[in-house]
Scaffold this motif. Structure first.
Motif, PDB file in Angstrom:
ATOM      1  N   UNK A  75       0.832  -1.211   0.000  1.00 16.80           N
ATOM      2  CA  UNK A  75       0.000   0.000   0.000  1.00 16.80           C
ATOM      3  C   UNK A  75       0.861   1.254   0.000  1.00 16.80           C
ATOM      4  N   UNK A  76       1.893   1.262   0.838  1.00 14.62           N
ATOM      5  CA  UNK A  76       2.748   2.443   0.937  1.00 14.62           C
ATOM      6  C   UNK A  76       3.486   2.704  -0.364  1.00 14.62           C
ATOM      7  N   UNK A  77       3.949   1.644  -1.020  1.00 10.25           N
ATOM      8  CA  UNK A  77       4.627   1.809  -2.300  1.00 10.25           C
ATOM      9  C   UNK A  77       3.662   2.343  -3.351  1.00 10.25           C
ATOM     10  N   UNK A  82       1.649   6.791  -6.649  1.00  9.62           N
ATOM     11  CA  UNK A  82       0.495   7.596  -7.042  1.00  9.62           C
ATOM     12  C   UNK A  82       0.747   9.080  -6.807  1.00  9.62           C
ATOM     13  N   UNK A  83       1.341   9.409  -5.668  1.00  5.93           N
ATOM     14  CA  UNK A  83       1.627  10.814  -5.372  1.00  5.93           C
ATOM     15  C   UNK A  83       2.599  11.387  -6.400  1.00  5.93           C
ATOM     16  N   UNK A  93      -6.290  10.541 -14.312  1.00  2.45           N
ATOM     17  CA  UNK A  93      -7.552  10.394 -13.607  1.00  2.45           C
ATOM     18  C   UNK A  93      -7.511   9.193 -12.688  1.00  2.45           C
ATOM     19  N   UNK A  94      -8.579   8.966 -11.922  1.00  4.69           N
ATOM     20  CA  UNK A  94      -8.605   7.920 -10.917  1.00  4.69           C
ATOM     21  C   UNK A  94      -8.403   6.533 -11.524  1.00  4.69           C
ATOM     22  N   UNK A  95      -9.095   6.212 -12.603  1.00  4.99           N
ATOM     23  CA  UNK A  95      -9.000   4.872 -13.181  1.00  4.99           C
ATOM     24  C   UNK A  95      -7.589   4.588 -13.681  1.00  4.99           C
ATOM     25  N   UNK A 102      -1.986  -0.933  -9.586  1.00  6.72           N
ATOM     26  CA  UNK A 102      -2.479  -2.288  -9.417  1.00  6.72           C
ATOM     27  C   UNK A 102      -3.630  -2.475  -8.462  1.00  6.72           C
ATOM     28  N   UNK A 103      -4.501  -1.474  -8.341  1.00  7.50           N
ATOM     29  CA  UNK A 103      -5.664  -1.572  -7.465  1.00  7.50           C
ATOM     30  C   UNK A 103      -6.941  -1.273  -8.246  1.00  7.50           C
ATOM     31  N   UNK A 104      -8.071  -1.749  -7.728  1.00  8.48           N
ATOM     32  CA  UNK A 104      -9.355  -1.360  -8.286  1.00  8.48           C
ATOM     33  C   UNK A 104      -9.603   0.104  -7.951  1.00  8.48           C
ATOM     34  N   UNK A 105     -10.235   0.886  -8.841  1.00 10.45           N
ATOM     35  CA  UNK A 105     -10.425   2.327  -8.602  1.00 10.45           C
ATOM     36  C   UNK A 105     -11.101   2.650  -7.276  1.00 10.45           C
ATOM     37  N   UNK A 106     -12.218   1.955  -6.963  1.00  9.81           N
ATOM     38  CA  UNK A 106     -12.949   2.289  -5.739  1.00  9.81           C
ATOM     39  C   UNK A 106     -12.121   1.975  -4.497  1.00  9.81           C
ATOM     40  N   UNK A 107     -11.343   0.877  -4.552  1.00  8.99           N
ATOM     41  CA  UNK A 107     -10.509   0.518  -3.397  1.00  8.99           C
ATOM     42  C   UNK A 107      -9.368   1.520  -3.225  1.00  8.99           C
ATOM     43  N   UNK A 108      -8.731   1.892  -4.336  1.00 10.00           N
ATOM     44  CA  UNK A 108      -7.614   2.822  -4.217  1.00 10.00           C
ATOM     45  C   UNK A 108      -8.097   4.213  -3.799  1.00 10.00           C
ATOM     46  N   UNK A 109      -9.291   4.602  -4.226  1.00 11.69           N
ATOM     47  CA  UNK A 109      -9.859   5.885  -3.801  1.00 11.69           C
ATOM     48  C   UNK A 109      -9.951   5.939  -2.285  1.00 11.69           C
TER      49      UNK A 109
END
Length: 339
Positions: A75-77, A82-83, A93-95, A102-109
């Motif tokens: 998660x930290x990586x 992302x930052x 954009x988010x997607x 490597x995450x689903x959009x809603x989970x990473x949001x």
């Protein structure tokens, strides 16, 4: 080193800001978890704390299948990547962002907001706003500055920065021109306190300062003595000093980077009578390695007491620093504990 009392308190409140700082080993079940694990809390005598997963595994424990503590590093990586992408001129954009890490959009949001205190979209807006502030200083024309900051046009700029800059783009460019700031000196048991406010809220609250500080910070603003309409704000500010347990919810007119805003939000979450370390604040905003940056953001606070930067101390329990003197900081902490 892990402070067992602090760690156990974090586990009891399932504090996500401590995830990645240690893992909780449960000797009776043979598993180790994140501090925030939603599973039922074990008995304190059955718990041991380890610095990380490998250390816990070396002691014969296995990872919890529910909270998956070994994924904290992933998660930290992902957040760091992302930052970096959001800091680029052409932010995705988010997607696209979620796919890249490597995450689903809603989970990473949810993950991003939990870690930083803001959504990816809000992070981008804050970055654009800071670029706009710099561009407004370096360009002769406001319109040129807006486009240089990456906005598609003036309407988008005004929509995204409304209420964040605390003044119009032209006023920012001209050192506060067109902004009215009213001020007064209020007497408190901790000494004279400067209270200054725009029509949006308190923009400066400090001790041992006078009108000259406002002229230094806002050289082209209209700075006038307080009028009767400001009496409620002043009374509320004094109440915050004298009776911290009754601190009113006063409007503020402050602006900062996304990181500073996240730090200030965490400061306002510290309960009266409690303190946090600079490391605690850094972890709470999702950047446990940014202890120095958290300290700088703490020091950049323009509204003393209402954004309680005095509640942050060093990890060893010493007071650290305070712009208005350590005696005043200790006095604030003492009266809050008494309440």
């Amino acid at each position: 080193m892990i402070d067992a009392e602090i760690a156990w308190a974090a586990v009891q409140r399932r504090d996500r800001s401590f995830d990645g700082r240690f893992v909780t080993g449960v000797l009776t079940t043979g598993i180790y978890c994140r501090p925030s694990c939603a599973a039922r809390h074990p008995a304190r005598e059955n718990v041991r704390f380890f610095v990380d997963g490998p250390t816990a595994r070396a002691a014969g424990l296995r990872a919890c299948l529910r909270c998956k503590p070994d994924e904290v590093g992933r998660d930290q990586q992902a957040l760091a990547k992302a930052v970096a992408m959001l800091d680029a001129d052409d932010a995705p954009g988010l997607e696209e962002l979620a796919a890249a890490v490597g995450y689903a959009p809603h989970h990473f949001h949810r993950l991003f907001k939990r870690a930083t205190g803001v959504t990816p979209a809000a992070y981008i807006r804050a970055k654009r706003g800071k670029r706009a502030e710099a561009a407004l200083v370096n360009n002769d024309r406001v319109t040129d500055a807006i486009y240089d900051a990456g906005f598609s046009g003036p309407s988008r700029f005004y929509a995204e920065t409304k209420g964040r800059l605390g003044m119009t783009p032209s006023a920012w460019k001209n050192g506060g021109a067109g902004v009215m700031i009213r001020w007064t000196i209020a007497e408190t048991s901790l000494g004279p306190m400067l209270v200054a406010a725009t029509d949006k809220g308190i923009c400066r609250l400090s001790f041992d300062e006078d009108e000259s500080e406002l002229h230094r910070r806002f050289p082209r603003a209209s700075i006038e003595p307080a009028d009767p309409a400001m009496a409620e704000l002043v009374a509320g500010a004094v109440e915050a000093v004298e009776r911290p347990d009754r601190m009113p919810d006063l409007p503020l007119d402050v602006a900062g980077t996304a990181f500073q805003q996240a730090v200030w939000a965490e400061l306002r979450r510290i309960p009266v009578g409690e303190t946090r370390s600079y490391a605690d604040i850094a972890a709470a905003v999702g950047k446990p390695a940014a202890v120095r940056a958290a300290g700088s953001a703490n020091g950049a606070n323009n509204v003393a007491v209402l954004i309680p930067c005095h509640r942050v101390i060093r990890t060893d329990g010493s007071l650290g620093g305070y712009a208005y003197g350590l005696e005043r900081k200790q006095a604030l902490l003492d009266r809050e504990k008494a309440r």
